[in-house]
Write an enzyme that holds these catalytic residues in place. Structure first.
Site, mmCIF file in Angstrom:
data_model
loop_
_atom_site.group_PDB
_atom_site.id
_atom_site.type_symbol
_atom_site.label_atom_id
_atom_site.label_comp_id
_atom_site.label_asym_id
_atom_site.label_seq_id
_atom_site.Cartn_x
_atom_site.Cartn_y
_atom_site.Cartn_z
ATOM 1 N N TYR A 118 0.858 -1.185 0.000
ATOM 2 C CA TYR A 118 0.000 0.000 0.000
ATOM 3 C C TYR A 118 0.894 1.235 0.000
ATOM 4 O O TYR A 118 1.910 1.285 0.698
ATOM 5 C CB TYR A 118 -0.897 0.021 1.241
ATOM 6 N N GLU A 206 -3.459 7.649 -4.040
ATOM 7 C CA GLU A 206 -3.423 6.371 -3.325
ATOM 8 C C GLU A 206 -3.256 5.229 -4.318
ATOM 9 O O GLU A 206 -3.992 5.131 -5.292
ATOM 10 C CB GLU A 206 -4.719 6.185 -2.525
#
Length: 398
Positions: A118, A206
């Site tokens: 991530y 993101e």
């Protein structure tokens, strides 16, 4: 402003961020044609909506409960997957039960996934720096990781005066357990992402998941980009990326009148001047036992027309059972607010309780306009009095 995944990847590619090859498609035939341009033998067909959790979501009236991200092994399978998605309603954790209509899909090349990580960049208002967050728990919602395994989230704050430096990326790479050429690939990736973030005035970028391939490449498997609305005036090229079909019609109408409006899920509509006062108004509504239906800041120099538009936008929400107008007149004049409220209430045939609290410039004139309007408007002496009256009126009406 939010954009679709395929748009985000195309923007990031322009700054050197490593993304997979893919094409957007609006029909099943276009999806099959897109697959023919990709190397195969694995393809991924992704529903394009402004919401996360697409793979874990489900389409309404689909007995098999299949999600909005599917693997395919031929152009025919790509066509079938696209046909099953386009024109249907996808429900995810972020869309709520109403879901979002899928109008296009993204057909992307398959990828040799060795690890899923991530990575995100966002503005940290506490430190006035750009915060880079990374985690070994790729593919999961970062909120879940933060709640159950906060130690697995790495954070590096970047001073905008100095920018992204090599040690920032290395610190994150080592923290993620990357080795060898993976470290260099990750550093190049993060540096490119930072450049895109700054150049495009992003609010958040993101990548979830960020993939490490079997050959050691670092690739963005997904991408979410949101821009700072206050900076869009200097990014005319981004206006074409806006998909108004993905936005709340009330918020679009508010933008036309330069109103700061955000739809919420409560029952009391709020019209306030000033963001801080609007937040306080929403808080006190909760304190007195109800919930706000919106955030709406009309600003410090609103005209009668602007106030009328704001009032009509609030009433266009079918969930609104009452309205609280809370104005502290400094630059804003209370008589202007009163004229706008009266005009709007008459135009839309007001049928819900309305409580108005006015204070400040021309307050006596404003209250006089309301009193002589002949409308069932309840005046309040202060904020607590206003909140108590509107909450009580809504409960009694219900």
């Amino acid at each position: 402003m939010n954009i679709h995944e395929y748009q985000a990847k195309e923007l990031l590619r322009g700054y050197g961020v490593n993304v997979l090859q893919g094409f957007a498609a609006w029909t099943a035939d276009e999806a099959a044609e897109a697959a023919a341009k990709l190397p195969g033998p694995i393809y991924v067909v992704k529903s394009q909506i402004h919401a996360g959790g697409r793979g874990a979501g489900h389409f309404k009236h689909d007995p098999e409960g299949r999600g909005g991200v599917r693997l395919a092994r031929s152009a025919d399978e790509v066509r079938a997957a696209a046909e099953a998605m386009i024109g249907r309603t996808l429900v995810t954790k972020q869309t709520g039960p109403a879901g979002r209509d899928v109008r296009r899909v993204y057909v992307e090349a398959g990828c040799d996934i060795a690890r899923e990580l991530y990575l995100s960049l966002l503005v940290d208002r506490d430190t006035s720096r750009i915060l880079v967050m990374a985690s070994t728990e790729g593919g999961m919602e970062v909120e879940e990781v933060a709640a159950h395994s906060p130690e697995k989230i790495l954070r590096v704050a970047v001073d905008p005066a100095a920018g992204m430096l090599p040690f920032h990326a290395r610190k994150l790479a080592f923290g993620l357990g990357l080795t060898g050429r993976q470290v260099g690939a990750f550093s190049t990736f993060v540096d490119a992402m930072y450049k895109a973030f700054v150049a495009l005035d992003c609010a958040i970028v993101e990548i979830n998941p960020l993939v490490v391939t079997g050959s050691g490449e670092v690739v963005a498997l997904d991408a979410k980009v949101s821009f700072d609305d206050n900076a869009l005036y200097r990014h005319g090229e981004l206006a074409a990326l806006r998909d108004e079909a993905e936005e709340d019609p009330k918020e679009l109408e508010a933008a036309r009148f330069d109103l700061n409006y955000v739809a919420l899920d409560g029952v009391i509509g709020c019209m306030v001047n000033g963001a801080g006062l609007a937040m306080a108004t929403m808080d006190i509504i909760k304190l007195y036992g109800s919930s706000p239906a919106n955030f709406l800041d009309v600003g410090g120099g609103a005209t009668r027309e602007k106030v009328t538009a704001a009032f009509k936008i609030i009433l266009s929400d079918p969930n609104v059972e009452g309205i609280l107008v809370n104005i502290f007149g400094g630059i804003m004049r209370c008589d202007v607010i009163a004229e706008g409220v009266v005009a709007a209430a008459r135009e839309v045939s007001l049928n819900v309780p309305l409580v108005v609290r006015l204070e400040g410039t021309n307050v006596a004139l404003g209250k006089d306009i309301l009193a002589k309007s002949g409308l069932p408007i309840v005046s309040a002496d202060n904020l607590a009095d206003a909140a108590e009256k509107i909450v009580r009126a809504v409960k009694e009406a219900g």
